[in-house]
Scaffold this active site. Structure first.
Site, PDB file in Angstrom:
ATOM      1  N   ASP A 310      30.423  65.951  50.132  1.00 17.47           N
ATOM      2  CA  ASP A 310      31.090  64.649  50.166  1.00 17.47           C
ATOM      3  C   ASP A 310      30.404  63.721  49.155  1.00 17.47           C
ATOM      4  O   ASP A 310      29.258  63.325  49.361  1.00 17.47           O
ATOM      5  CB  ASP A 310      31.001  64.067  51.585  1.00 17.47           C
ATOM      6  CG  ASP A 310      31.821  62.796  51.757  1.00 17.47           C
ATOM      7  OD1 ASP A 310      32.419  62.330  50.775  1.00 17.47           O
ATOM      8  OD2 ASP A 310      31.856  62.266  52.887  1.00 17.47           O
ATOM      9  N   ASP A 321      36.680  58.410  47.189  1.00 15.49           N
ATOM     10  CA  ASP A 321      35.929  59.043  48.283  1.00 15.49           C
ATOM     11  C   ASP A 321      36.654  60.349  48.629  1.00 15.49           C
ATOM     12  O   ASP A 321      37.785  60.317  49.133  1.00 15.49           O
ATOM     13  CB  ASP A 321      35.897  58.094  49.483  1.00 15.49           C
ATOM     14  CG  ASP A 321      34.979  58.590  50.591  1.00 15.49           C
ATOM     15  OD1 ASP A 321      34.404  59.686  50.453  1.00 15.49           O
ATOM     16  OD2 ASP A 321      34.844  57.876  51.605  1.00 15.49           O
ATOM     17  N   HIS A 390      39.192  55.375  56.537  1.00 17.12           N
ATOM     18  CA  HIS A 390      38.904  53.935  56.390  1.00 17.12           C
ATOM     19  C   HIS A 390      39.558  53.372  55.143  1.00 17.12           C
ATOM     20  O   HIS A 390      39.846  54.097  54.179  1.00 17.12           O
ATOM     21  CB  HIS A 390      37.394  53.716  56.325  1.00 17.12           C
ATOM     22  CG  HIS A 390      36.700  54.638  55.356  1.00 17.12           C
ATOM     23  ND1 HIS A 390      36.543  54.328  54.030  1.00 17.12           N
ATOM     24  CD2 HIS A 390      36.162  55.877  55.532  1.00 17.12           C
ATOM     25  CE1 HIS A 390      35.914  55.331  53.418  1.00 17.12           C
ATOM     26  NE2 HIS A 390      35.673  56.288  54.301  1.00 17.12           N
ATOM     27  N   HIS A 398      33.663  50.832  53.383  1.00 16.26           N
ATOM     28  CA  HIS A 398      34.358  50.668  54.664  1.00 16.26           C
ATOM     29  C   HIS A 398      34.837  49.223  54.731  1.00 16.26           C
ATOM     30  O   HIS A 398      34.080  48.327  55.075  1.00 16.26           O
ATOM     31  CB  HIS A 398      33.432  50.986  55.842  1.00 16.26           C
ATOM     32  CG  HIS A 398      32.996  52.419  55.882  1.00 16.26           C
ATOM     33  ND1 HIS A 398      31.826  52.836  56.470  1.00 16.26           N
ATOM     34  CD2 HIS A 398      33.574  53.543  55.394  1.00 16.26           C
ATOM     35  CE1 HIS A 398      31.706  54.154  56.337  1.00 16.26           C
ATOM     36  NE2 HIS A 398      32.753  54.593  55.694  1.00 16.26           N
ATOM     37  N   GLU A 423      40.355  61.044  55.958  1.00 16.08           N
ATOM     38  CA  GLU A 423      39.433  62.159  56.194  1.00 16.08           C
ATOM     39  C   GLU A 423      39.491  62.584  57.657  1.00 16.08           C
ATOM     40  O   GLU A 423      39.653  61.750  58.549  1.00 16.08           O
ATOM     41  CB  GLU A 423      38.001  61.790  55.802  1.00 16.08           C
ATOM     42  CG  GLU A 423      37.416  60.599  56.517  1.00 16.08           C
ATOM     43  CD  GLU A 423      36.004  60.276  56.051  1.00 16.08           C
ATOM     44  OE1 GLU A 423      35.255  61.215  55.723  1.00 16.08           O
ATOM     45  OE2 GLU A 423      35.660  59.076  56.017  1.00 16.08           O
ATOM     46  N   GLU A 519      38.824  65.512  52.791  1.00 13.03           N
ATOM     47  CA  GLU A 519      39.106  64.078  52.584  1.00 13.03           C
ATOM     48  C   GLU A 519      39.732  63.851  51.225  1.00 13.03           C
ATOM     49  O   GLU A 519      39.372  64.503  50.235  1.00 13.03           O
ATOM     50  CB  GLU A 519      37.796  63.286  52.694  1.00 13.03           C
ATOM     51  CG  GLU A 519      37.924  61.803  52.441  1.00 13.03           C
ATOM     52  CD  GLU A 519      36.587  61.073  52.539  1.00 13.03           C
ATOM     53  OE1 GLU A 519      36.601  59.844  52.742  1.00 13.03           O
ATOM     54  OE2 GLU A 519      35.531  61.739  52.428  1.00 13.03           O
TER      55      GLU A 519
END
Length: 538
Positions: A310, A321, A390, A398, A423, A519
């Protein structure tokens, strides 16, 4: 009245004396005829009348004197006021001149500071570019003459993760990179026309696709979209490189270092302007997220491990992300398929005015439909209830909205123009994570008051370094050590205790279980949604 009577009596006595003493002058007959009273004695009425006339004359003379004095006084005041006005005008003019001189001097100083800052920024950019290229040389473990131009890469050693094709099926953009990346992103795309991600229509809102108003709104968003697409293309090339070097027996810290250095090189990292979005996560087995090796941690990737890779790339704080799961043992296939399918379901369900709780329900239904058999024991794949996707904003990974992966009574809606990381995490354990020990991830509090001052000089120095190099982006202890802060543990703890920096410790399910993760980052454009980070691999 008494004073007037006294004056009148005095005047009468004087007139009598004058009349008795003086002799009348001889005048001709004509004069006597015209002025008969001139030779006769004055009566009382004449005396009173004469007195009133003299008093009136006297009063007028006094009034005239008073008016003259007043005029004189007024003229003096006016002259004085004019003199004061002249003085004040001179002082004001002098002040204005001083202010103009001071303003000019300040402007010159500001221009000099701006020139110095520009020169410093150019110098820092040049130094960063040189540093990035030096890091790249350490990454390049083959002779440059052996580099090839092809895009194809065989990922058959991994489970579920697909191979890279010679030409992208999503955007058909010609490949301008070597098999081991050697060209920086701006060299590959000098015009800034970065590849578009996967385009999907909104569910039950197909009218948006061809609506001219919505297409016009999308064009207004093109500035941020190009930054996100740039970061996404770097992410794709870095993870393609990562999939080439990840193999059993490698130390996790070495894998993370090579991924991060390649990330820095391809994006040509320039502090917080562009570079790494957050530390590379390589959480193993029951650890679901937020693990990267601290200095001195030399854990090795095993043949039977399930590892979540990640990492993020950012341009102007806009973060891609994106994560995938590495596994070499076919026993874990159904676990990985369950999580990948659940993530794709979340991406399909995402859209403008869609309730977050409904997305969670759809993800949960798909994930729980899978079972996996590991070492002869069958498990239902469970979504990790307290982990979620998020929303993302500039320099804020976030941003406030959470996308659950289980059914919830959350009626919050997604909105047009928002950026989300969708995710999902699937587990063979309890489906619930707790904070683990040995924290590696940290992030400066986004809203901490500037009035909060560190308690020690070392903590102050560390905070200045964090502000300058990471701002509110996440960082890790390993980076601080590499930046020259070898003894950072105590000052970092002081910043945490003051709530200036927030720790994000590893999150783990019950020991002995396995957790997988996939994700992607999606942008909710006015006329369609774009899965910006989509690639051939997943």
């Amino acid at each position: 009245v008494e004073m007037k009577i006294d004056d009148l009596m005095d005047f009468i006595n004087d007139e009598k004396k004058t009349t008795n003493v003086s002799k009348p002058k001889k005048k001709n007959k004509q004069q006597n005829d015209t002025n008969p009273k001139s030779i006769s004695n004055p009566t009382m009425d004449d005396i009173v009348t004469t007195f009133d006339q003299q008093m009136l004359i006297k009063s007028n003379e006094e009034k005239t004197n008073i008016d003259e004095n007043k005029v004189s006084t007024d003229e003096g005041d006016i002259v004085k006021q004019l003199d004061n006005n002249d003085t004040n005008t001179g002082e004001e003019e002098s002040k204005k001149k001083k202010h103009r001189r001071r303003k000019k001097k300040n402007k010159e100083e500001e221009n000099e500071e701006e020139e110095d800052e520009e020169a410093l920024a150019k110098k820092e950019k040049k130094e960063a570019t040189i540093k990035n290229k030096e890091m790249y040389k350490a990454l390049l473990q083959v002779d440059p003459t052996e580099l090839t131009q092809g895009r194809f890469q065989d990922n058959s050693k991994f489970r579920v993760v697909q191979s890279w094709k010679e030409v992208s099926e999503e955007n058909k953009v010609p490949w301008n990179q070597t098999n081991i990346p050697s060209k920086q992103i701006e060299e590959q795309f000098p015009k800034g026309d970065y590849p578009v991600g996967q385009i999907l229509e909104y569910k039950d809102q197909t009218w948006r696709t061809n609506n001219e108003e919505k297409r016009a709104l999308e064009r207004l968003m093109s500035y941020d979209l190009q930054k996100l697409r740039k970061a996404a293309e770097v992410h794709r090339q870095v993870r393609k490189y990562a999939q080439k070097i990840i193999k059993p027996g490698e130390r996790l810290i070495d894998i993370c270092d090579r991924i991060e250095n390649m990330n820095r090189y391809l994006i040509n990292a320039q502090g917080i302007e562009c570079g790494i979005g957050f530390p590379t996560g390589c959480s193993i087995n029951h650890c679901a997220a937020h693990y990267t090796p601290n200095p001195g941690d030399f854990k090795v990737l095993g043949e039977n491990d399930v590892c979540k890779i990640d990492f993020g790339t950012q341009v102007s704080g806009l973060i891609i992300d994106c994560a995938f799961t590495v596994a070499f043992n076919p026993e874990y296939d159904e676990l990985l398929y369950a999580v990948q399918d659940a993530t794709d379901t979340g991406l399909k369900e995402a859209g403008i005015d869609v309730r977050l709780g409904d997305i969670g329900a759809a993800i949960q239904e798909v994930m729980e439909s899978y079972e996996v058999t590991i070492k002869g024991k069958t498990y239902q794949v469970k979504p990790v209830k307290n982990l979620c996707g998020h929303s993302i904003e500039a320099y804020k990974i976030h941003a406030g909205k959470s996308v659950p992966i289980v059914k919830k009574n959350d009626y919050t809606k997604m909105e047009e123009g928002e950026l989300f990381a969708i995710e999902t995490f699937g587990s063979t354990g309890k489906g619930w994570v707790l904070e683990d020990s040995d924290c590696s991830h940290y992030m400066k509090n986004f809203n901490y008051p500037s009035s909060w001052k560190p308690k020690s000089d070392k903590a102050k120095s560390l905070l200045n370094h964090i502000n300058r190099n990471y701002s509110t982006l996440a960082f890790c202890r390993k980076w601080l050590a590499n930046d020259g802060f070898a003894q950072h543990a105590l000052p970092l703890k002081q910043l945490v205790d003051q709530d200036i920096v927030t720790p994000y410790p590893p999150l783990s399910d019950q020991e002995g279980c396995y957790v997988a993760q996939f994700e992607h980052t999606v942008m909710l454009k006015p006329n369609c949604k774009e899965i910006i980070s989509r690639g051939d691999d997943y």
